[in-house]
Design an enzyme around this catalytic site. Sequence first.
Site, mmCIF file in Angstrom:
data_model
loop_
_atom_site.group_PDB
_atom_site.id
_atom_site.type_symbol
_atom_site.label_atom_id
_atom_site.label_comp_id
_atom_site.label_asym_id
_atom_site.label_seq_id
_atom_site.Cartn_x
_atom_site.Cartn_y
_atom_site.Cartn_z
ATOM 1 N N ALA A 174 0.863 -1.188 0.000
ATOM 2 C CA ALA A 174 0.000 0.000 0.000
ATOM 3 C C ALA A 174 0.895 1.232 0.000
ATOM 4 C CB ALA A 174 -0.874 -0.014 1.242
ATOM 5 N N GLU B 161 4.065 -5.183 7.392
ATOM 6 C CA GLU B 161 3.281 -4.101 8.019
ATOM 7 C C GLU B 161 3.667 -3.875 9.474
ATOM 8 O OE1 GLU B 161 2.048 -6.507 6.116
ATOM 9 O OE2 GLU B 161 0.664 -5.663 4.642
ATOM 10 N N GLU C 194 -0.540 -9.363 -0.779
ATOM 11 C CA GLU C 194 -1.989 -9.606 -0.643
ATOM 12 C C GLU C 194 -2.669 -9.618 -2.013
ATOM 13 O OE1 GLU C 194 -2.377 -6.357 2.170
ATOM 14 O OE2 GLU C 194 -3.137 -7.758 3.662
ATOM 15 N N GLY D 161 0.631 -5.090 0.837
ATOM 16 C CA GLY D 161 -0.493 -5.133 -0.096
ATOM 17 C C GLY D 161 -0.130 -5.795 -1.423
HETATM 18 N N1 CAA Z 1 4.567 3.271 -0.456
HETATM 19 C C1 CAA Z 1 4.959 4.450 -0.985
HETATM 20 N N2 CAA Z 1 6.149 4.603 -1.603
HETATM 21 C C2 CAA Z 1 6.963 3.528 -1.700
HETATM 22 C C3 CAA Z 1 6.607 2.279 -1.174
HETATM 23 C C4 CAA Z 1 5.331 2.165 -0.538
HETATM 24 N N3 CAA Z 1 4.879 1.006 -0.043
HETATM 25 N N4 CAA Z 1 7.599 1.409 -1.413
HETATM 26 C C5 CAA Z 1 8.556 2.089 -2.069
HETATM 27 N N5 CAA Z 1 8.173 3.373 -2.241
HETATM 28 C C6 CAA Z 1 8.902 4.462 -2.895
HETATM 29 C C7 CAA Z 1 10.006 5.008 -2.005
HETATM 30 O O1 CAA Z 1 9.494 5.953 -1.080
HETATM 31 C C8 CAA Z 1 10.913 5.629 -3.049
HETATM 32 O O2 CAA Z 1 10.360 6.848 -3.465
HETATM 33 P P1 CAA Z 1 11.291 8.188 -3.463
HETATM 34 O O3 CAA Z 1 12.360 7.880 -4.470
HETATM 35 O O4 CAA Z 1 10.335 9.244 -3.890
HETATM 36 O O5 CAA Z 1 11.837 8.318 -2.090
HETATM 37 C C9 CAA Z 1 10.808 4.656 -4.224
HETATM 38 O O6 CAA Z 1 9.578 3.948 -4.028
HETATM 39 C C10 CAA Z 1 11.922 3.647 -4.286
HETATM 40 O O7 CAA Z 1 11.979 2.993 -3.021
HETATM 41 P P2 CAA Z 1 13.331 2.845 -2.170
HETATM 42 O O8 CAA Z 1 14.223 4.012 -2.418
HETATM 43 O O9 CAA Z 1 12.959 2.569 -0.764
HETATM 44 O O10 CAA Z 1 13.937 1.561 -2.913
HETATM 45 P P3 CAA Z 1 14.913 0.446 -2.292
HETATM 46 O O11 CAA Z 1 15.315 -0.408 -3.434
HETATM 47 O O12 CAA Z 1 15.957 1.068 -1.453
HETATM 48 O O13 CAA Z 1 13.984 -0.402 -1.290
HETATM 49 C C11 CAA Z 1 11.987 -1.603 -0.640
HETATM 50 C C12 CAA Z 1 12.921 -1.159 -1.797
HETATM 51 C C13 CAA Z 1 12.706 -2.580 0.261
HETATM 52 C C14 CAA Z 1 10.794 -2.290 -1.306
HETATM 53 C C15 CAA Z 1 11.526 -0.373 0.168
HETATM 54 O O14 CAA Z 1 11.050 0.624 -0.730
HETATM 55 C C16 CAA Z 1 10.443 -0.662 1.150
HETATM 56 O O15 CAA Z 1 10.692 -1.215 2.189
HETATM 57 N N6 CAA Z 1 9.172 -0.275 0.811
HETATM 58 C C17 CAA Z 1 8.056 -0.415 1.702
HETATM 59 C C18 CAA Z 1 7.573 -1.853 1.793
HETATM 60 C C19 CAA Z 1 6.441 -1.961 2.769
HETATM 61 O O16 CAA Z 1 6.579 -1.715 3.953
HETATM 62 N N7 CAA Z 1 5.257 -2.387 2.284
HETATM 63 C C20 CAA Z 1 4.081 -2.545 3.088
HETATM 64 C C21 CAA Z 1 3.222 -1.334 3.013
HETATM 65 S S1 CAA Z 1 1.871 -1.343 4.185
HETATM 66 C C22 CAA Z 1 0.640 -2.271 3.439
HETATM 67 O O17 CAA Z 1 0.805 -2.788 2.360
HETATM 68 C C23 CAA Z 1 -0.662 -2.357 4.215
HETATM 69 C C24 CAA Z 1 -1.640 -3.362 3.729
HETATM 70 O O18 CAA Z 1 -1.636 -4.488 4.106
HETATM 71 C C25 CAA Z 1 -2.713 -2.983 2.815
#
Ligand code: CAA
Length: 289
Positions: free
Chosen positions: A97, A163, A143, A140
């Site tokens: 998400a 999460e 999911e 998500g």
């Molecule tokens: N939401 C919004 N933006 C996201 C994102 C997310 N889930 N995942 C990545 N991005 C964005 C980053 O903010 C970044 O944007 P900027 O360049 O503008 O800063 C861009 O995508 C690239 O990401 P990274 O620089 O972080 O890339 P990386 O290769 O260093 O890391 C990653 C990759 C490990 C996937 C890392 O981005 C990460 O941990 N992302 C979040 C993963 C996460 O926690 N997902 C769960 C979300 S909560 C959910 O999904 C709730 C539900 O059940 C419905």
Amino acid sequence: MASLRALLRVVRPLRPWVGYSAPRSFAAGANFEYIVTERKGKDGTVGLIRLSRPGALNALCNGLFMELNHALDTFENDPAIGAIVLTGSDKAFAAGADIKEMQNRTFQSCYSDKFLAHWDRLARVRKPVIAAVNGYALGGGCELAMMCDIIYAGEKAQFAQPEILLGTIPGSGGTQRLTRAVGKSLAMEMVLTGDRISAQDARQAGLVSKVFPVETVVEEAIRCAEKIAKNSKIVAAMAKEAVNAAFEMTLTEGNKLEKVLFYSTFATEDRREGMTAFVEKRKANFRDK
Ligand code: CAA
């Protein structure tokens, strides 16, 4: 034109709150902002949806979901489409998400807006859907893959429900579908630690049915979808309904539903054609009737 662009710059970030109007034409997918759609397969019987929000690793913002749901509706209602493939990029199926969109939400806004309620359109599609997962399938994203009927993974795919690391829990079926797919111990470990599992471990745990090299996974998913699309669409929908019932019903109830659906296939022309073709030693020509 310049003023239209300026207006869009102001309106786009507001869309999650003010509601979102889907693009007007979807025929070639040209007007989508966050996804690309195509017809695939020899006879164009496979609907391909590619998540395409590269700057955010396909994070699932509201606009992306509105487009995805619209594309699903379009393929679901298209009589030529027999199966759908959902994929992302080589780097990310979807990184979850959109955390930036969620950051300032409150309990009241989640509850009042029924936050994420429109995410489960995918789980209600009657046509078979195959997820072709490369790269990250997190939160998500995982999911979303689990709402599909079959998951094929590229060998570098990673699955997780992280999460807990954000101070929340999965909100779109992660705790339920993951547990049913991989069992309690691994699901608990993933949900409580946020740790990722590899494509190979996901395959071993039963989350994924096959693992392929990164560059062939979409192609293989389309091949599988094409094979499914050759069968009777109405009977495939019944088969999908019967398998999905196994997650909702007791064995007795599920077997009863299966029997009703099995008998129902005898009301179709395709059942007669399938068996007649076998007896006449020829290929069945299903007409979805
Ligand atoms: N939401 C919004 N933006 C996201 C994102 C997310 N889930 N995942 C990545 N991005 C964005 C980053 O903010 C970044 O944007 P900027 O360049 O503008 O800063 C861009 O995508 C690239 O990401 P990274 O620089 O972080 O890339 P990386 O290769 O260093 O890391 C990653 C990759 C490990 C996937 C890392 O981005 C990460 O941990 N992302 C979040 C993963 C996460 O926690 N997902 C769960 C979300 S909560 C959910 O999904 C709730 C539900 O059940 C419905």
